[in-house]
Enzyme design. Structure first.
Site, PDB file in Angstrom:
ATOM      1  N   LYS A  69      63.801  63.879  41.212  1.00 38.90           N
ATOM      2  CA  LYS A  69      62.574  63.331  40.620  1.00 38.90           C
ATOM      3  C   LYS A  69      61.424  64.333  40.788  1.00 38.90           C
ATOM      4  O   LYS A  69      60.638  64.548  39.869  1.00 38.90           O
ATOM      5  CB  LYS A  69      62.233  61.979  41.267  1.00 38.90           C
ATOM      6  CG  LYS A  69      63.146  60.862  40.758  1.00 38.90           C
ATOM      7  CD  LYS A  69      63.070  59.572  41.546  1.00 38.90           C
ATOM      8  CE  LYS A  69      64.164  58.617  41.046  1.00 38.90           C
ATOM      9  NZ  LYS A  69      64.257  57.367  41.788  1.00 38.90           N
ATOM     10  N   GLN A  77      61.642  54.632  46.636  1.00 40.74           N
ATOM     11  CA  GLN A  77      63.078  54.799  46.414  1.00 40.74           C
ATOM     12  C   GLN A  77      63.857  53.681  47.116  1.00 40.74           C
ATOM     13  O   GLN A  77      63.612  53.374  48.279  1.00 40.74           O
ATOM     14  CB  GLN A  77      63.530  56.176  46.948  1.00 40.74           C
ATOM     15  CG  GLN A  77      64.971  56.527  46.638  1.00 40.74           C
ATOM     16  CD  GLN A  77      65.268  56.663  45.151  1.00 40.74           C
ATOM     17  OE1 GLN A  77      64.421  57.085  44.366  1.00 40.74           O
ATOM     18  NE2 GLN A  77      66.471  56.292  44.756  1.00 40.74           N
ATOM     19  N   ASP A 129      58.616  52.396  38.021  1.00 37.61           N
ATOM     20  CA  ASP A 129      60.013  51.954  38.009  1.00 37.61           C
ATOM     21  C   ASP A 129      60.192  50.713  37.131  1.00 37.61           C
ATOM     22  O   ASP A 129      61.319  50.366  36.772  1.00 37.61           O
ATOM     23  CB  ASP A 129      60.458  51.590  39.440  1.00 37.61           C
ATOM     24  CG  ASP A 129      61.343  52.654  40.052  1.00 37.61           C
ATOM     25  OD1 ASP A 129      62.073  53.314  39.298  1.00 37.61           O
ATOM     26  OD2 ASP A 129      61.307  52.805  41.294  1.00 37.61           O
TER      27      ASP A 129
HETATM   28  N1  GUN Z   1      67.680  53.550  43.654  1.00 33.37           N
HETATM   29  C1  GUN Z   1      68.652  53.642  42.713  1.00 33.37           C
HETATM   30  N2  GUN Z   1      68.129  53.686  41.489  1.00 33.37           N
HETATM   31  C2  GUN Z   1      66.788  53.619  41.632  1.00 33.37           C
HETATM   32  C3  GUN Z   1      65.699  53.628  40.720  1.00 33.37           C
HETATM   33  O1  GUN Z   1      65.844  53.701  39.498  1.00 33.37           O
HETATM   34  N3  GUN Z   1      64.465  53.554  41.281  1.00 33.37           N
HETATM   35  C4  GUN Z   1      64.277  53.449  42.620  1.00 33.37           C
HETATM   36  N4  GUN Z   1      63.026  53.348  43.060  1.00 33.37           N
HETATM   37  N5  GUN Z   1      65.251  53.431  43.490  1.00 33.37           N
HETATM   38  C5  GUN Z   1      66.505  53.516  42.996  1.00 33.37           C
END
Ligand code: GUN
Length: 283
Positions: free
Chosen positions: A52, A96, A119
């Site tokens: 990211k 996350q 998200d």
């Molecule tokens: N963990 C697995 N996929 C995601 C996601 O798309 N966003 C976040 N914040 N955590 C995750």
């Protein structure tokens, strides 16, 4: 043989579109900024967070990184989020998942200001998604729709079958398909005859978390197969929720794993950061 949808290529197209728009914002003195919070040392999460940050660098979005120890308390995390919510220089906040067991995930997702919820997990944004008005859409579901549309596939009137009803993928992707005027069925572990549902589908979205769950003899000729699954096999290789080798022979379009839906999640995150920034700055 199916056309293989190249998620990597489409994700780069999207990131390049975001990059162009970010350049225009930078010329106006606006720097989009994403805060990424990671609690603990989950190795998969560490990889996601690194990717990211790399994507932010690629498109020109500033990223702030908060890597906290696994014994961080819920209160400490809530305080950090509160500060980021109030900081006008931060446009997007991403926590996350998964979080360590002693932290209430739902409480944390609720604490993120909806306009910074890149998200798309906050109930406010989930609600907007369900009435077809979302600005910040959950990234993986939105990525699935982009893959379909950018491959020139019409959703209107098609029978769409979603396998899996998670809050992160199954439910939101079904809402997005509905917003595109698809006819949507959501299947899950209690569905009486899942094979019957899949057999009649024009578009199958597999988000069930079971390796190679969708077999070639379960799908219709010419079906569009979008595979959201990422499973690690005993030999260490990744596979999806779809038996790719079998379904490729019968489908019209299919996404591979890796290289299908996976890269789209981060591209859509970049798009959400840009949208969040633009709407906060009124541009
Ligand atoms: N963990 C697995 N996929 C995601 C996601 O798309 N966003 C976040 N914040 N955590 C995750």
């Amino acid at each position: 043989m199916a056309h293989i949808i190249d998620g990597k290529k489409i994700s780069i197209e999207i990131k390049d579109e975001v990059k162009k728009e970010v350049e225009t914002l930078l010329e106006k003195g606006i720097t989009p900024c994403l805060a990424v919070i990671l609690v603990g040392e989950n190795p998969a999460s560490q990889v996601y967070v690194r990717n990211k940050k790399k994507a932010c660098e690629y498109v020109g979005i500033k990223s702030l990184s908060y890597e906290l120890s696994s014994d961080t308390t819920e209160d400490e995390l809530l305080k950090l989020i509160d500060g980021l919510n109030k900081n006008p220089e931060v446009n997007g906040i991403l926590v996350q998942l998964p979080l360590p067991g002693h932290i209430d995930e739902e409480k944390i997702l609720l604490a993120v200001s909806p306009e910074k919820d890149v998200d798309g997990f906050h109930p406010y944004n989930v609600g907007l998604l369900s009435i077809g008005n979302a600005v910040l859409k959950a990234c993986t579901p939105a990525g699935c729709i982009e893959l379909i549309k950018r491959s020139g596939i019409e959703i209107i009137g098609k029978k769409c079958v979603v396998i899996g009803r998670s809050n992160i993928v199954g439910k939101p992707v079904s809402m997005l398909l509905l917003a595109e005027n698809g006819t949507v069925s959501v299947c899950h572990s209690k569905t009486r005859d899942i094979n019957e549902e899949i057999k009649n589908a024009d578009i199958v979205i597999a988000a069930v978390g079971k390796p190679k769950f969708v077999k070639g003899d379960m799908i219709s000729d010419g079906a569009v197969i979008i595979d959201v699954g990422i499973n690690r096999m005993e030999n260490g290789k990744l596979c999806g929720d779809v038996d790719f080798d079998e379904c490729e022979k019968k489908a019209s379009f299919i996404t591979p794993v890796p290289g299908g839906v996976g890269p789209m999640t981060i591209a859509m995150l970049m798009k959400n950061c840009l949208s969040a920034c633009k709407s906060q700055k009124g541009v």
